[in-house]
Design an enzyme around this catalytic site. Structure first.
Site, PDB file in Angstrom:
ATOM      1  N   VAL A  55       9.553  -7.316   8.252  1.00 58.95           N
ATOM      2  CA  VAL A  55      10.924  -6.850   8.029  1.00 58.95           C
ATOM      3  C   VAL A  55      11.812  -7.029   9.257  1.00 58.95           C
ATOM      4  O   VAL A  55      13.037  -6.967   9.143  1.00 58.95           O
ATOM      5  CB  VAL A  55      10.958  -5.372   7.574  1.00 58.95           C
ATOM      6  CG1 VAL A  55      10.377  -5.220   6.184  1.00 58.95           C
ATOM      7  CG2 VAL A  55      10.268  -4.466   8.585  1.00 58.95           C
TER       8      VAL A  55
ATOM      9  N   LYS B 199      12.654   7.330  12.732  1.00 59.79           N
ATOM     10  CA  LYS B 199      12.961   7.887  11.424  1.00 59.79           C
ATOM     11  C   LYS B 199      14.245   8.718  11.436  1.00 59.79           C
ATOM     12  O   LYS B 199      14.974   8.776  10.435  1.00 59.79           O
ATOM     13  CB  LYS B 199      11.782   8.728  10.919  1.00 59.79           C
ATOM     14  CG  LYS B 199      10.534   7.911  10.615  1.00 59.79           C
ATOM     15  CD  LYS B 199      10.781   6.863   9.547  1.00 59.79           C
ATOM     16  CE  LYS B 199       9.498   6.188   9.079  1.00 59.79           C
ATOM     17  NZ  LYS B 199       9.749   5.197   8.004  1.00 59.79           N
TER      18      LYS B 199
ATOM     19  N   SER C 179       0.844  -1.201   0.000  1.00 56.08           N
ATOM     20  CA  SER C 179       0.000   0.000   0.000  1.00 56.08           C
ATOM     21  C   SER C 179       0.875   1.245   0.000  1.00 56.08           C
ATOM     22  O   SER C 179       2.101   1.170   0.167  1.00 56.08           O
ATOM     23  CB  SER C 179      -0.915   0.024   1.234  1.00 56.08           C
ATOM     24  OG  SER C 179      -0.148   0.126   2.424  1.00 56.08           O
TER      25      SER C 179
ATOM     26  N   LEU D  43       3.205   4.365  -0.223  1.00 53.61           N
ATOM     27  CA  LEU D  43       4.447   4.672  -0.925  1.00 53.61           C
ATOM     28  C   LEU D  43       5.068   3.435  -1.544  1.00 53.61           C
ATOM     29  O   LEU D  43       5.612   3.485  -2.652  1.00 53.61           O
ATOM     30  CB  LEU D  43       5.443   5.326   0.038  1.00 53.61           C
ATOM     31  CG  LEU D  43       5.014   6.641   0.690  1.00 53.61           C
ATOM     32  CD1 LEU D  43       6.100   7.128   1.642  1.00 53.61           C
ATOM     33  CD2 LEU D  43       4.724   7.694  -0.365  1.00 53.61           C
TER      34      LEU D  43
ATOM     35  N   TYR E  65       8.078   7.638  16.729  1.00 49.62           N
ATOM     36  CA  TYR E  65       8.169   7.708  15.269  1.00 49.62           C
ATOM     37  C   TYR E  65       9.350   8.565  14.834  1.00 49.62           C
ATOM     38  O   TYR E  65      10.148   8.170  13.975  1.00 49.62           O
ATOM     39  CB  TYR E  65       6.863   8.277  14.716  1.00 49.62           C
ATOM     40  CG  TYR E  65       6.801   8.344  13.209  1.00 49.62           C
ATOM     41  CD1 TYR E  65       6.730   7.180  12.458  1.00 49.62           C
ATOM     42  CD2 TYR E  65       6.796   9.572  12.554  1.00 49.62           C
ATOM     43  CE1 TYR E  65       6.666   7.234  11.067  1.00 49.62           C
ATOM     44  CE2 TYR E  65       6.725   9.641  11.169  1.00 49.62           C
ATOM     45  CZ  TYR E  65       6.658   8.463  10.429  1.00 49.62           C
ATOM     46  OH  TYR E  65       6.600   8.524   9.059  1.00 49.62           O
TER      47      TYR E  65
END
Length: 252
Positions: A58, A162, A15, A17, A158
């Site tokens: 992952v 990132k 889904s 990107l 988050y």
């Protein structure tokens, strides 16, 4: 690097990107493996683009290795794009007490550790391929976020994850230079992914006023187009690139 005929792995490809990136690569002639925790979503995208679906997490080395093996079976693995990620919001001190430590660890585990897991295993396979022009063997593109640089309230987990992905870029590029593998990082801003559809129309409209120009949400296909451009430009390496219309996130 010409992507026509190469093998490419896209994590989080079911889904948003990831799906847009998989579609762009397939249109350009790449043989794409779509990896996603949502097996049905991965299969749907793979069927649409003529790719291969691999369900997996992952954070699990065996899952990523299976995806790398599947990609290598289609042709020389030259490209890996990590788009898998989660973004739960929680404040350091909330109404129910301090930030849940397991939640913080989970976000860092998926977004940062999962990205590194993909990078290391994809790089190991790319290093064994025949070199192309400029002795290039492959390209790894990771996905950070503008939150890595100006995370908002409620984004500690988050933003930290990132920020780690962005910080990983240059040392990984330095490590892999001897193998002819480039490493890049994209930091998208406000992109109209399925997550945005959970907001009200009014909320989405207010978000469109935040970028400098254009005054709209980004489109996933613009992310995919940038991936293709970076594949073609061998001089691009070791850099984190914002794709955000000049956006700078406010505190809240």
């Amino acid at each position: 690097m010409d992507v026509n005929g190469i093998s490419a792995l896209v994590t989080g490809g079911g889904s948003g990107l990831g799906a847009a990136t998989a579609e762009a690569l397939a249109r350009a002639g790449a043989r794409v493996v779509v990896m996603d925790r949502n097996a049905e979503a991965a299969q749907s995208v793979a069927a649409r683009i003529g790719g291969t679906a691999i369900p997996g997490d992952v954070t699990r080395p065996e899952d990523v290795q299976a995806a790398v093996d599947a990609a290598s079976a289609l042709g020389p693995l030259r490209l890996a794009v990590s788009c898998a990620g989660i973004a739960p919001a929680a404040r350091v001190l909330g109404r129910n007490g301090p930030h849940d430590l397991e939640l913080f660890s989970k976000v860092v585990g998926v977004n940062l550790v999962g990205t590194f897991n993909t990078l290391r295993l994809a790089a190991a396979r790319m290093a064994g391929t025949e070199p192309l022009a400029d002795n290039e063997r492959g390209l790894i593109i990771n996905t950070a976020s503008v939150a890595a640089f100006e995370g908002q309230g409620g984004q500690c987990a988050y933003a930290a994850s990132k920020g780690g992905v962005a910080a990983l870029t240059l040392p990984a590029a330095r490590d892999l230079a001897r193998s002819g593998i480039r490493v890049l990082c994209l930091a998208p801003g406000l992109i109209h992914t399925p997550l945005m559809d959970t907001l009200t129309e009014e909320a989405r409209a207010s978000l469109t006023q935040l970028p400098l120009f254009p005054k709209r949400l980004g489109r996933p296909d613009e992310f995919g187009a940038l991936v293709l451009s970076l594949c073609a430009n061998t001089l691009m390496n070791g850099e984190t690139i914002r794709i955000d219309g000049g956006l700078r996130l406010p505190p809240q």
